[in-house]
Design an enzyme around this catalytic site. Sequence first.
Site, short mmCIF file in Angstrom:
data_model
loop_
_atom_site.label_atom_id
_atom_site.label_comp_id
_atom_site.label_asym_id
_atom_site.label_seq_id
_atom_site.Cartn_x
_atom_site.Cartn_y
_atom_site.Cartn_z
N TYR A 46 -2.87 0.27 -3.22
CA TYR A 46 -4.08 0.83 -2.64
C TYR A 46 -3.72 1.81 -1.54
O TYR A 46 -2.62 1.80 -0.99
CB TYR A 46 -5.00 -0.28 -2.12
CG TYR A 46 -4.38 -1.12 -1.03
CD1 TYR A 46 -4.57 -0.81 0.32
CD2 TYR A 46 -3.59 -2.22 -1.33
CE1 TYR A 46 -3.99 -1.57 1.32
CE2 TYR A 46 -3.01 -2.99 -0.34
CZ TYR A 46 -3.22 -2.66 0.98
OH TYR A 46 -2.64 -3.40 1.97
N SER A 101 0.80 -1.21 0.00
CA SER A 101 0.00 0.00 0.00
C SER A 101 0.84 1.26 0.00
O SER A 101 2.06 1.22 0.04
CB SER A 101 -0.96 0.04 1.18
OG SER A 101 -0.23 0.22 2.39
#
Length: 139
Positions: free
Chosen positions: A58, A25
């Site tokens: 993400y 991430s």
Amino acid sequence: MLRTLIKSKIHRATVTQADLHYVGSVTIDADLLDAADLLPGELVHIVDVTNGARLETYVIEGERGSGVIGINGAAAHLVHPGDLVILISYAQVTDAEARSLRPRVVHVDGDNRIVGLGADASEPVPGSDQERSPQAVSA
């Protein structure tokens, strides 16, 4: 038919940390998430201006006001503290929606503080020495 268009862009942010051993991430300051209309868990593409690396991951929400842009997990092999990055999200929209979609463009300074907001994805950072491509048409 759906078209994929730019929805959000944080332009030329400075990576503040990279943690190879954290689960994937990118951690982004909550102020920047709000300004760019990004949500935790949303897919983003990261373009490293410093070395040319491109990847997708993400979003994880970072501490508000911290200026954090943290690269986590395996991406830390590609993107390092001090690198300049562009964070981009896209939306899949109908043809009719595509014709009126205006992206949220967030320009930041070297400390990842917001210095400009707009909808023109090719606009240079305000106050910088960057220039718009002479072939680009203003949004």
